[in-house]
Motif scaffolding. Sequence first.
Motif, PDB file in Angstrom:
ATOM      1  N   TYR A 115       0.792   4.048  -2.990  1.00 47.06           N
ATOM      2  CA  TYR A 115       0.611   5.462  -2.689  1.00 47.06           C
ATOM      3  C   TYR A 115       1.730   6.303  -3.314  1.00 47.06           C
ATOM      4  O   TYR A 115       1.467   7.340  -3.928  1.00 47.06           O
ATOM      5  CB  TYR A 115       0.552   5.688  -1.174  1.00 47.06           C
ATOM      6  N   THR A 144       0.828  -1.213   0.000  1.00 50.54           N
ATOM      7  CA  THR A 144       0.000   0.000   0.000  1.00 50.54           C
ATOM      8  C   THR A 144       0.860   1.259   0.000  1.00 50.54           C
ATOM      9  O   THR A 144       0.501   2.254  -0.629  1.00 50.54           O
ATOM     10  CB  THR A 144      -0.983   0.021   1.181  1.00 50.54           C
ATOM     11  N   THR A 145       1.986   1.222   0.669  1.00 53.99           N
ATOM     12  CA  THR A 145       2.889   2.376   0.669  1.00 53.99           C
ATOM     13  C   THR A 145       3.417   2.634  -0.736  1.00 53.99           C
ATOM     14  O   THR A 145       3.434   3.781  -1.208  1.00 53.99           O
ATOM     15  CB  THR A 145       4.062   2.148   1.645  1.00 53.99           C
ATOM     16  N   SER A 173       1.163   6.614  -6.948  1.00 56.55           N
ATOM     17  CA  SER A 173      -0.011   7.427  -7.291  1.00 56.55           C
ATOM     18  C   SER A 173       0.299   8.917  -7.290  1.00 56.55           C
ATOM     19  O   SER A 173      -0.398   9.695  -7.939  1.00 56.55           O
ATOM     20  CB  SER A 173      -1.170   7.124  -6.330  1.00 56.55           C
ATOM     21  N   GLN A 174       1.348   9.306  -6.616  1.00 54.34           N
ATOM     22  CA  GLN A 174       1.727  10.717  -6.582  1.00 54.34           C
ATOM     23  C   GLN A 174       2.201  11.218  -7.940  1.00 54.34           C
ATOM     24  O   GLN A 174       2.317  12.421  -8.150  1.00 54.34           O
ATOM     25  CB  GLN A 174       2.782  10.943  -5.504  1.00 54.34           C
TER      26      GLN A 174
END
Length: 159
Positions: free
Chosen positions: A123, A119-120, A126-127
Amino acid sequence: MAALVAGPALAQDDMVFDDSIVGRCVQAAADAGAAEACIGKAADDCMTRNPGGESTYGMNFCIGQEAAVWDGLLNAEYQRVMASDKEIDAQTKADGYGAPELAPALKAMQRAWIAYRDTTCTYEASQWGGGTGAGPAYAGCMMRLTAMQTLYLRDTGPL
């Protein structure tokens, strides 16, 4: 009808990656703090050594190759610690102690860490808003967090 002609493409077979850089660096490091400096060295070497190594494809390849090296090291460390924890658990039980078992705790910790890592890294990727930097960002995150977990197990697990 128009024909599209592509320029020379980078092929995975054309890229050179030295996986021994990670092992040599980690082996030479006296502690986890020093070993952390090893993270990314093989990928950097790969990106520098290969024409096109700093392209999106090159970064994905080089960082992905180093991430795979760290993943192999992580699996070996996990197996080592798990074997040791199982021996300690058996001895603790045989001695009649009611201490919490180590092996199930290690397994639960590792499963939770995998979810955290995934998940990290999603994320972080996704930036990039769907841009081409998302791939190298994801690969870099996977490499970094896998390496850190490897060093954690190496330095905190039973010897």
